[in-house]
Design a protein around this motif. Structure first.
Motif, short mmCIF file in Angstrom:
data_model
loop_
_atom_site.label_atom_id
_atom_site.label_comp_id
_atom_site.label_asym_id
_atom_site.label_seq_id
_atom_site.Cartn_x
_atom_site.Cartn_y
_atom_site.Cartn_z
N VAL A 147 -26.59 -8.08 -14.33
CA VAL A 147 -25.38 -7.27 -14.19
C VAL A 147 -25.74 -5.80 -14.14
O VAL A 147 -26.79 -5.37 -14.62
N GLN A 148 -24.84 -5.01 -13.53
CA GLN A 148 -24.91 -3.56 -13.62
C GLN A 148 -23.59 -3.04 -14.16
O GLN A 148 -22.53 -3.32 -13.60
N GLY A 149 -23.65 -2.28 -15.24
CA GLY A 149 -22.45 -1.71 -15.83
C GLY A 149 -21.97 -0.48 -15.09
O GLY A 149 -22.64 0.05 -14.20
N GLY A 150 -20.79 0.00 -15.47
CA GLY A 150 -20.17 1.12 -14.79
C GLY A 150 -20.91 2.42 -14.93
O GLY A 150 -20.69 3.35 -14.14
N THR A 151 -21.81 2.52 -15.92
CA THR A 151 -22.57 3.76 -16.11
C THR A 151 -24.03 3.62 -15.68
O THR A 151 -24.82 4.53 -15.89
N GLY A 152 -24.40 2.47 -15.08
CA GLY A 152 -25.76 2.32 -14.56
C GLY A 152 -26.72 1.59 -15.46
O GLY A 152 -27.93 1.67 -15.25
N ILE A 153 -26.23 0.85 -16.45
CA ILE A 153 -27.11 0.02 -17.27
C ILE A 153 -27.27 -1.34 -16.59
O ILE A 153 -26.28 -2.03 -16.31
N TRP B 55 -16.18 7.27 -9.26
CA TRP B 55 -15.51 5.99 -9.50
C TRP B 55 -16.44 4.94 -10.07
O TRP B 55 -16.13 3.75 -10.07
N GLY B 56 -17.59 5.36 -10.58
CA GLY B 56 -18.46 4.46 -11.32
C GLY B 56 -19.48 3.72 -10.47
O GLY B 56 -19.37 3.61 -9.25
N ARG B 57 -20.52 3.24 -11.13
CA ARG B 57 -21.56 2.46 -10.47
C ARG B 57 -20.98 1.08 -10.14
O ARG B 57 -20.64 0.31 -11.02
N HIS C 104 -17.11 3.74 -18.74
CA HIS C 104 -16.75 4.53 -17.57
C HIS C 104 -15.23 4.62 -17.49
O HIS C 104 -14.53 3.62 -17.71
N GLU C 105 -14.73 5.81 -17.16
CA GLU C 105 -13.28 5.99 -17.05
C GLU C 105 -12.99 7.06 -16.02
O GLU C 105 -13.66 8.09 -15.96
N ASN C 106 -12.00 6.80 -15.19
CA ASN C 106 -11.57 7.75 -14.18
C ASN C 106 -10.06 7.68 -14.06
O ASN C 106 -9.48 6.59 -14.06
N ALA C 107 -9.41 8.85 -13.95
CA ALA C 107 -7.95 8.89 -13.95
C ALA C 107 -7.36 8.11 -12.77
O ALA C 107 -6.27 7.55 -12.89
N GLY D 110 -13.68 0.96 -17.06
CA GLY D 110 -14.51 -0.23 -17.16
C GLY D 110 -15.47 -0.46 -16.02
O GLY D 110 -15.49 0.28 -15.03
N PRO D 111 -16.29 -1.51 -16.13
CA PRO D 111 -17.28 -1.85 -15.11
C PRO D 111 -16.61 -2.35 -13.83
O PRO D 111 -15.49 -2.84 -13.84
N ARG D 112 -17.33 -2.19 -12.71
CA ARG D 112 -16.74 -2.55 -11.41
C ARG D 112 -17.57 -3.53 -10.59
O ARG D 112 -17.12 -3.97 -9.54
N SER D 113 -18.77 -3.87 -11.00
CA SER D 113 -19.61 -4.78 -10.22
C SER D 113 -19.42 -6.22 -10.71
O SER D 113 -18.84 -6.47 -11.77
#
Length: 567
Positions: free
Chosen positions: A254-260, A294-296, A232-235, A240-243
């Motif tokens: 865990v939950q990754g930034g793209t929902g895995i 801004w990601g999951r 995941h990337e946002n300007a 990266g992951p946020r949880s």
């Protein structure tokens, strides 16, 4: 006969144009209109900065930047017009400005923005490479005592409320400072640490891979990793992951930034099960990041043998939450409103709550144990075993604009406190039983306090503490009256905080860690250390005397001084 010399003298040459003379019919003052307008926008830029503490620093910076750009534009227009008869002088400022911008872009690269949208840049030709930790030996198992007495089981602690009941460390960090165990680079992301004994678990981005990692917290040694191909990337929000991982028994979820969503064995990282929320909802990452750019960010909630995470999707299949069996990962339920579970057209008509960036919690409200979730535009309660919506309270927001990020805070058996930035402020509401169901009712809402952007509130003895637009403040919950704010000159900006018995442990946006007395009388900072370097949005973790902090560049572990008998 003498001739009149004036009759024969040649006509004098035309005078050279003087840029400083007033043109016929044009008052001198009008020639400086553009200059006065430029100066006016400069003044407006300064005023917007002075207004920051009374509005939002983010909007003050946006207005200030816009005014500065407009001022420069008017100044250039005025200059070109004023020196229109001198071609080189006329274009010189534009050439100089262009050279300055080009030189800056060659020498520096964009690194993102602060919580107040202040851009940051780094030296483009920095040859020093970060040496990220790698496995020095074969991936191996770790021993985790059960039960672990020094444990910080996930997002905001063991109760997910940002509160640690017993402080085991001293608050005098001058005569007895914290001991640094390690400080080292880490992969990108805003995940926090979960702690079990001597081991810490987090998420990080390594190029195109998303790692779940386990570190020894005395040495910083990487013990094991689990790797997923995801990024995941946002300007504005970064990479990266946020949880934050969630620990229960010998599981780490865990939950990754793209929902895995992953369930791993905490001892060695072995995969137990895997779910992809985007596949389940029938959308791809492009659509998902249009919904949540801004990601999951939801940290998994583990309750009654299920793993609950924000789900999302698109109409008519939007669900605020989804629950999976902790043992095998099978889908147990998705949230629904009564009467719509099997009626897709009615569900689309009523709508289902879209996800936000907050994480679900469990609380007993109005006599019923339930899941609470701050969603895109509401706060709702859900049945733990079925996902049925029990009640809903409006809480305006948009996940791709004025987002809801902060947790709900149960105050007692009926009342809940919520907070947000983007013009939201704080709101206290109650949930009561009515006609066999539940009803939510607003008690007060005040927009100029408790403006938590992506931090959370903590409460103690009738008072709420939070970073309101980056300024730590104390508010009386019953009345909504502010008791104090920290001085603007020392504000912690958009960091994070925990309540540890009688002190607030604040991880500031610049990487400082401060202790502040949890008292309603006045702001009092007790101690502080420079913990890590760089923009810091991740949550701190405290287990016993151990403090672990990180950001997108560094992680550090400290042993805090022991609490004395008289403290």
């Amino acid at each position: 006969m003498n001739k009149n010399l004036t009759d024969t003298a040649p006509d004098p040459p035309d005078p050279q144009p003087n840029v400083h003379e007033t043109e016929p019919g044009r008052p001198m003052g009008r020639r400086f209109v553009g200059l006065w307008i430029a100066l006016g926008f400069v003044v407006l830029s300064g005023v917007s900065q002075l207004a920051g503490p009374f509005s939002d620093h983010q909007w003050s910076n946006i207005v200030s930047f816009a005014c500065t750009v407009v001022a420069i534009a008017f100044l250039l227009v005025w200059w070109v017009n004023y020196f229109r008869h001198r071609p080189f002088v006329r274009i010189a400022p534009m050439i100089l400005l262009g050279l300055c911008i080009a030189t800056f872009l060659v020498l520096f690269e964009y690194d993102g923005v602060s919580g107040e949208l202040e851009p940051s840049f780094s030296w483009r030709f920095d040859t020093e490479e970060r040496e990220l930790p790698t496995l020095t030996t074969q991936q191996r198992a770790v021993e985790i005592d059960a039960p672990v007495t020094t444990k910080f089981s996930g997002f905001l602690g063991n109760q997910r409320d940002g509160t640690i009941q017993r402080r085991e460390f001293a608050t005098d960090w001058t005569s007895d400072p914290p001991v640094l165990l390690f400080r080292q680079p880490i992969g990108a992301g805003w995940s926090g640490f979960a702690i079990a004994g001597d081991y810490g678990y987090t998420l990080e981005q390594r190029e195109g891979e998303e790692w779940t990692t386990c570190y020894h917290l005395d040495s910083g040694e990487l013990i094991w990793k689990h790797v997923e191909t995801a990024r995941h990337e946002n300007a504005l929000g970064g990479v990266g992951p946020r949880s934050t991982p969630s620990l229960v028994d010998e599981h780490v979820v865990v939950q990754g930034g793209t929902g895995i969503v992953l369930c791993l064995r905490a001892t060695d990282g072995k995969l137990i099960w895997r779910q992809d929320l985007l596949q389940l909802s029938g959308i791809d990452q492009v659509v998902s990041e249009e919904i949540a750019p801004w990601g999951r960010s939801g940290s998994p909630l583990i309750v009654d043998g299920t793993v609950v995470v924000p789900f999302g999707g698109v109409n008519p299949d939007v669900s605020a939450l989804a629950a999976f069996d902790l043992a095998d990962g099978k889908l147990r339920w998705k949230t629904f409103r009564p009467g719509t579970a099997e009626d897709a057209s009615q569900a689309a008509k009523l709508g289902q709550s879209q996800i936000s960036y907050a994480s679900p919690i469990v609380a007993s409200i109005a006599g019923r144990r339930q899941i609470l979730s701050v969603n895109e535009s509401d706060v709702s309660g859900y049945d733990i075993s079925t996902g049925e919506t029990l009640w809903t309270q409006d809480w305006p927001g948009s996940t791709n604009a004025g987002a809801n990020c902060s947790q709900p805070v149960p105050i007692d058996e009926n009342r809940i406190l919520v907070s947000k930035a983007y013009g939201g402020g704080g709101m206290l509401f109650e949930v009561v039983k009515k006609d066999g169901g539940f009803e939510a009712k607003t008690l007060w809402r005040i927009t100029n306090l408790l403006k938590t952007k992506f931090s959370n509130l903590v409460v103690k003895q009738g008072f709420a503490y939070g970073l309101s637009d980056g300024i730590l403040e104390c508010v009386e919950i019953e009345t909504g009256l502010r008791q104090w704010r920290q001085p603007r000159s020392g504000r912690y900006k958009h960091g994070q905080l925990l309540m540890v018995e009688d002190v607030l442990l604040v991880l500031a946006e610049d990487g400082r860690v401060a202790l502040v007395a949890a008292q309603s009388e006045s702001f009092e900072e007790l101690a502080s250390i420079e913990a890590i370097v760089g923009k810091t949005w991740s949550n701190p973790a405290v287990a016993g005397r151990r403090l672990v902090v990180r950001n997108a560049d560094q992680a550090a572990s400290f042993l805090l001084p022991a609490r004395g008998e008289n403290e």
